[in-house]
Enzyme design. Structure first.
Site, PDB file in Angstrom:
ATOM      1  N   GLN A  56      -7.549 -43.770 -17.606  1.00  0.00           N
ATOM      2  CA  GLN A  56      -6.594 -43.121 -16.709  1.00  0.00           C
ATOM      3  C   GLN A  56      -6.402 -44.064 -15.535  1.00  0.00           C
ATOM      4  O   GLN A  56      -7.141 -44.020 -14.558  1.00  0.00           O
ATOM      5  CB  GLN A  56      -7.093 -41.758 -16.257  1.00  0.00           C
ATOM      6  CG  GLN A  56      -6.195 -41.032 -15.266  1.00  0.00           C
ATOM      7  CD  GLN A  56      -4.819 -40.720 -15.823  1.00  0.00           C
ATOM      8  OE1 GLN A  56      -4.652 -40.537 -17.025  1.00  0.00           O
ATOM      9  NE2 GLN A  56      -3.821 -40.662 -14.963  1.00  0.00           N
ATOM     10  N   CYS A  57      -5.407 -44.940 -15.633  1.00  0.00           N
ATOM     11  CA  CYS A  57      -5.235 -46.003 -14.645  1.00  0.00           C
ATOM     12  C   CYS A  57      -4.420 -45.580 -13.425  1.00  0.00           C
ATOM     13  O   CYS A  57      -4.470 -46.244 -12.389  1.00  0.00           O
ATOM     14  CB  CYS A  57      -4.588 -47.227 -15.300  1.00  0.00           C
ATOM     15  SG  CYS A  57      -5.667 -48.068 -16.471  1.00  0.00           S
ATOM     16  N   GLY A 105      -2.628 -32.669 -16.721  1.00  0.00           N
ATOM     17  CA  GLY A 105      -1.674 -32.016 -17.607  1.00  0.00           C
ATOM     18  C   GLY A 105      -1.054 -33.000 -18.571  1.00  0.00           C
ATOM     19  O   GLY A 105      -0.852 -32.709 -19.748  1.00  0.00           O
ATOM     20  N   GLY A 106      -0.724 -34.175 -18.075  1.00  0.00           N
ATOM     21  CA  GLY A 106      -0.125 -35.208 -18.912  1.00  0.00           C
ATOM     22  C   GLY A 106      -0.070 -36.516 -18.162  1.00  0.00           C
ATOM     23  O   GLY A 106      -0.161 -36.551 -16.933  1.00  0.00           O
ATOM     24  N   MET A 107       0.064 -37.601 -18.899  1.00  0.00           N
ATOM     25  CA  MET A 107       0.221 -38.923 -18.301  1.00  0.00           C
ATOM     26  C   MET A 107       1.232 -39.685 -19.131  1.00  0.00           C
ATOM     27  O   MET A 107       1.076 -39.864 -20.340  1.00  0.00           O
ATOM     28  CB  MET A 107      -1.118 -39.671 -18.256  1.00  0.00           C
ATOM     29  CG  MET A 107      -1.017 -41.059 -17.619  1.00  0.00           C
ATOM     30  SD  MET A 107      -0.453 -40.981 -15.906  1.00  0.00           S
ATOM     31  CE  MET A 107       0.448 -42.537 -15.777  1.00  0.00           C
ATOM     32  N   GLU A 108       2.281 -40.167 -18.455  1.00  0.00           N
ATOM     33  CA  GLU A 108       3.477 -40.706 -19.117  1.00  0.00           C
ATOM     34  C   GLU A 108       3.328 -42.135 -19.599  1.00  0.00           C
ATOM     35  O   GLU A 108       4.257 -42.950 -19.459  1.00  0.00           O
ATOM     36  CB  GLU A 108       4.660 -40.616 -18.149  1.00  0.00           C
ATOM     37  CG  GLU A 108       4.537 -41.469 -16.870  1.00  0.00           C
ATOM     38  CD  GLU A 108       3.832 -40.810 -15.715  1.00  0.00           C
ATOM     39  OE1 GLU A 108       3.891 -41.350 -14.593  1.00  0.00           O
ATOM     40  OE2 GLU A 108       3.210 -39.754 -15.913  1.00  0.00           O
ATOM     41  N   HIS A 120       9.171 -33.267 -19.146  1.00  0.00           N
ATOM     42  CA  HIS A 120       8.838 -34.012 -17.924  1.00  0.00           C
ATOM     43  C   HIS A 120       8.310 -35.405 -18.265  1.00  0.00           C
ATOM     44  O   HIS A 120       8.748 -36.410 -17.683  1.00  0.00           O
ATOM     45  CB  HIS A 120       7.793 -33.239 -17.116  1.00  0.00           C
ATOM     46  CG  HIS A 120       7.392 -33.919 -15.847  1.00  0.00           C
ATOM     47  ND1 HIS A 120       8.058 -33.730 -14.656  1.00  0.00           N
ATOM     48  CD2 HIS A 120       6.399 -34.820 -15.581  1.00  0.00           C
ATOM     49  CE1 HIS A 120       7.497 -34.460 -13.723  1.00  0.00           C
ATOM     50  NE2 HIS A 120       6.479 -35.147 -14.259  1.00  0.00           N
ATOM     51  N   GLU A 121       7.381 -35.463 -19.207  1.00  0.00           N
ATOM     52  CA  GLU A 121       6.808 -36.758 -19.572  1.00  0.00           C
ATOM     53  C   GLU A 121       7.854 -37.671 -20.208  1.00  0.00           C
ATOM     54  O   GLU A 121       7.855 -38.886 -19.987  1.00  0.00           O
ATOM     55  CB  GLU A 121       5.618 -36.556 -20.503  1.00  0.00           C
ATOM     56  CG  GLU A 121       4.533 -35.621 -19.968  1.00  0.00           C
ATOM     57  CD  GLU A 121       4.018 -36.010 -18.592  1.00  0.00           C
ATOM     58  OE1 GLU A 121       4.047 -37.211 -18.246  1.00  0.00           O
ATOM     59  OE2 GLU A 121       3.597 -35.110 -17.844  1.00  0.00           O
ATOM     60  N   HIS A 150       9.978 -39.379 -17.649  1.00  0.00           N
ATOM     61  CA  HIS A 150       9.312 -40.539 -17.043  1.00  0.00           C
ATOM     62  C   HIS A 150       9.594 -41.821 -17.829  1.00  0.00           C
ATOM     63  O   HIS A 150       9.411 -42.920 -17.294  1.00  0.00           O
ATOM     64  CB  HIS A 150       7.800 -40.320 -16.986  1.00  0.00           C
ATOM     65  CG  HIS A 150       7.314 -39.728 -15.699  1.00  0.00           C
ATOM     66  ND1 HIS A 150       7.572 -40.298 -14.471  1.00  0.00           N
ATOM     67  CD2 HIS A 150       6.571 -38.613 -15.445  1.00  0.00           C
ATOM     68  CE1 HIS A 150       7.003 -39.571 -13.520  1.00  0.00           C
ATOM     69  NE2 HIS A 150       6.392 -38.541 -14.084  1.00  0.00           N
ATOM     70  N   GLU A 189       8.833 -39.320  -9.325  1.00  0.00           N
ATOM     71  CA  GLU A 189       8.572 -37.920  -9.653  1.00  0.00           C
ATOM     72  C   GLU A 189       9.775 -37.007  -9.396  1.00  0.00           C
ATOM     73  O   GLU A 189      10.050 -36.095 -10.176  1.00  0.00           O
ATOM     74  CB  GLU A 189       7.352 -37.416  -8.882  1.00  0.00           C
ATOM     75  CG  GLU A 189       6.063 -38.154  -9.210  1.00  0.00           C
ATOM     76  CD  GLU A 189       5.638 -38.016 -10.666  1.00  0.00           C
ATOM     77  OE1 GLU A 189       6.232 -37.214 -11.406  1.00  0.00           O
ATOM     78  OE2 GLU A 189       4.699 -38.732 -11.070  1.00  0.00           O
ATOM     79  N   ASP A 213      -3.864 -40.173  -1.468  1.00  0.00           N
ATOM     80  CA  ASP A 213      -3.703 -39.311  -2.637  1.00  0.00           C
ATOM     81  C   ASP A 213      -2.926 -38.048  -2.307  1.00  0.00           C
ATOM     82  O   ASP A 213      -2.400 -37.378  -3.197  1.00  0.00           O
ATOM     83  CB  ASP A 213      -5.074 -38.924  -3.211  1.00  0.00           C
ATOM     84  CG  ASP A 213      -5.669 -40.046  -4.053  1.00  0.00           C
ATOM     85  OD1 ASP A 213      -4.890 -40.893  -4.524  1.00  0.00           O
ATOM     86  OD2 ASP A 213      -6.893 -40.066  -4.233  1.00  0.00           O
ATOM     87  N   TYR A 225       7.654 -34.235  -6.075  1.00  0.00           N
ATOM     88  CA  TYR A 225       8.265 -33.643  -7.264  1.00  0.00           C
ATOM     89  C   TYR A 225       9.443 -32.735  -6.905  1.00  0.00           C
ATOM     90  O   TYR A 225      10.585 -32.963  -7.327  1.00  0.00           O
ATOM     91  CB  TYR A 225       7.220 -32.820  -8.031  1.00  0.00           C
ATOM     92  CG  TYR A 225       6.113 -33.621  -8.664  1.00  0.00           C
ATOM     93  CD1 TYR A 225       6.090 -33.854 -10.028  1.00  0.00           C
ATOM     94  CD2 TYR A 225       5.066 -34.136  -7.903  1.00  0.00           C
ATOM     95  CE1 TYR A 225       5.063 -34.575 -10.628  1.00  0.00           C
ATOM     96  CE2 TYR A 225       4.039 -34.864  -8.485  1.00  0.00           C
ATOM     97  CZ  TYR A 225       4.043 -35.070  -9.853  1.00  0.00           C
ATOM     98  OH  TYR A 225       3.026 -35.784 -10.432  1.00  0.00           O
TER      99      TYR A 225
END
Length: 505
Positions: A15-16, A159-162, A186-187, A190, A209, A267, A275
């Site tokens: 998870q970068c 939830g998700g990573m694009e 949504h993904e 992206h 976003e 962060d 968003y």
């Protein structure tokens, strides 16, 4: 293995986002530095490797692209080769290794997951191609060739990573009725905003976003209809207004383009402001220039003009003003740099589907205050998931603000009538459990513990732990459950929950 669904084989994933690519590869770990890459990943059988890139057969490592397939190196091991030819931000480099199988869900899409999940996941996301086609009609060709989904283990915190070519997805979306499948829209969005058009500085994260949510809503409209799109927009606006109220309407982090020199956690930029305020600003611009018939062609042209390039708020403004010139009443600087909500839509009517939800909310309020009233399961018969989410969100907000105080007897009666606890949609159940904890309803404790022991998604577990810890019925249970479950959690989840429980970790 204890963090996976199967529990038998090790599982590895990266998870970068936002600045962790530097721990994986030596790089200038900023979105301004876009890279291409090739990779060879060697793993033991039966494990498979996947990356945010196209797979390359061993015979064509420096040539053409083929489907993902292993090449035998030695007994019990395989190598997988990958190539990403489109320059991407370093935070989009991604790798996963596990006991993975796949099923096709479209002409350019497969879903990857552990064997015990693949059938359900394939059925859940069978409509992915519809989202892709809708997006292409709005912003042009999908350039990444493959759009695959990887369902992560239950401990996955997001939830998700694009990631390009391979979106990472939480297993909480696999609910059996496709009510969470829209998250994929949504993904997919992206794939253009954030991946193809990239920001150069995190202060412009709204360009990633906000544009993504804007495109997501238009995809939802084309696939599900205007009513559903309006429900999503209304819920997003409500979430934004609540965030601004809680944070403070003059706070720096409520700006679309915040001041990064301020002494606060960077962060915090990854909030609903980027968003929902970003999306609302684009809705505002669309209204200002004359509506979708004017703005959508502009959006497509902008996307094509800056594909595979780096953009900024200044670049977008310059392109917008070159196209539309001076627009009466539009103060770009004020919209981008002022805190709170310095702009507003002229047409901000209540969506049609919200009206029944508001009616039932009032009926429940009257019932709770008077201790009597007529409630029936027919009140919500035929409702969409979006309507139920709106109702539950409204009830929770009222409970949190003390404008409505439900007690345990009331929540049990509501559940008997409406069966909220039996819903398949995880977000609906999560909201209902938070309402019950706040009401002191101990009947919800066992189901809550079941969620906490088997789910690592931050969006669900953090609110549950916080609510338990602050409640009259669950403080010790929260601490005991965390102690028993922390090995299951991703380190990020374990860290944040420990902070929420004041464990000083």
């Amino acid at each position: 293995p204890h963090q996976t669904a199967g529990g038998q084989h090790p599982y590895f994933f990266t998870q970068c986002h936002a600045i962790n690519a530097r721990s994986l590869v030596p790089c200038q770990d900023t979105p301004a530095a876009k890279v291409t890459y090739t990779a060879c990943i060697r793993v033991k059988t039966p494990l498979k490797a996947l990356m945010s890139a196209l797979a390359v057969p061993e015979s064509a490592v420096s040539g053409g692209i083929g489907k993902r397939r292993p090449s035998t190196l030695a007994s019990g091991s395989h190598a997988f080769f990958f190539e990403e030819k489109i320059p991407i931000c370093t935070y989009l480099i991604a790798l996963a290794v596990g006991d993975l199988v796949s099923a096709d869900i479209g002409p350019r899409s497969s879903v990857w997951c552990e064997p015990g999940v693949v059938k359900a996941a394939a059925e859940e996301f069978v409509g992915t191609e519809n989202f892709l086609a809708a997006a292409e009609s709005l912003v042009g060709e999908y350039r990444w060739e493959r759009y695959d989904l990887l369902i992560l283990p239950p401990s996955f915190p997001h939830g998700g990573m694009e990631n390009p070519c391979l979106t990472f997805v939480t297993p909480t979306l696999v609910v059996g009725d496709r009510s969470m499948a829209h998250v994929i829209a949504h993904e997919i969005a992206h794939s253009w905003f954030g991946n193809l058009l990239s920001i150069g500085n995190w202060e412009d994260v709204w360009l990633s976003e906000g544009f993504t949510v804007f495109l997501e809503r238009k995809i939802i409209e084309r696939v599900y209809g205007m009513d559903t799109k309006e429900m999503h927009s209304s819920s997003g606006r409500k979430e934004l207004l609540l965030y601004i109220e809680r944070t403070g309407k003059d706070h720096n982090i409520t700006r679309l383009v915040p001041d990064l020199t301020a002494d606060e956690d960077p962060d915090a930029l990854f909030s609903t402001v980027a968003y929902e305020k970003g999306c609302l600003f684009l809705d505002y611009l669309e209204e200002k220039v004359g509506g979708r018939g004017v703005f959508e062609p502009f959006l497509k042209d902008y996307t094509q003009e800056y594909a595979m390039k780096t953009v900024s708020s200044a670049v977008f403004r310059q392109y917008f003003e070159k196209r539309f010139g001076y627009i009466d009443g539009l103060d770009f600087d004020n919209c981008l740099k002022s805190p709170g909500l310095p702009f507003e839509l002229a047409n901000n009517t209540t969506p049609r589907l919200i009206i029944p939800a508001l009616k039932v909310q009032q009926q429940i309020t009257d019932y709770a205050l008077a201790g009597k009233g007529e409630l029936s399961e027919e009140d919500i018969a035929g409702w969409s998931v979006e309507q139920i989410l709106f109702l539950l969100s409204a009830l929770l907000a009222s409970q949190t603000s003390a404008s409505l105080l439900l007690d345990a007897n009331t929540t049990r009666e509501l559940d008997r009538i409406y069966r909220f606890s039996s819903l398949k949609n995880g977000t609906c159940v999560n909201l209902w459990q938070l309402i019950c904890i706040s009401a002191g309803d101990s009947s919800v404790l066992d189901p809550v513990v079941e969620v906490l022991r088997n789910n690592g998604r931050l969006r669900y577990v953090r609110p549950l732990y916080k609510s338990l810890y602050m409640s009259s019925i669950g403080r010790e249970l929260a601490l005991d459950t965390y102690e028993a479950s922390k090995r299951f959690y991703h380190p990020l989840t374990a860290k944040f929950v420990a902070m929420d429980l004041n464990l000083g970790i």
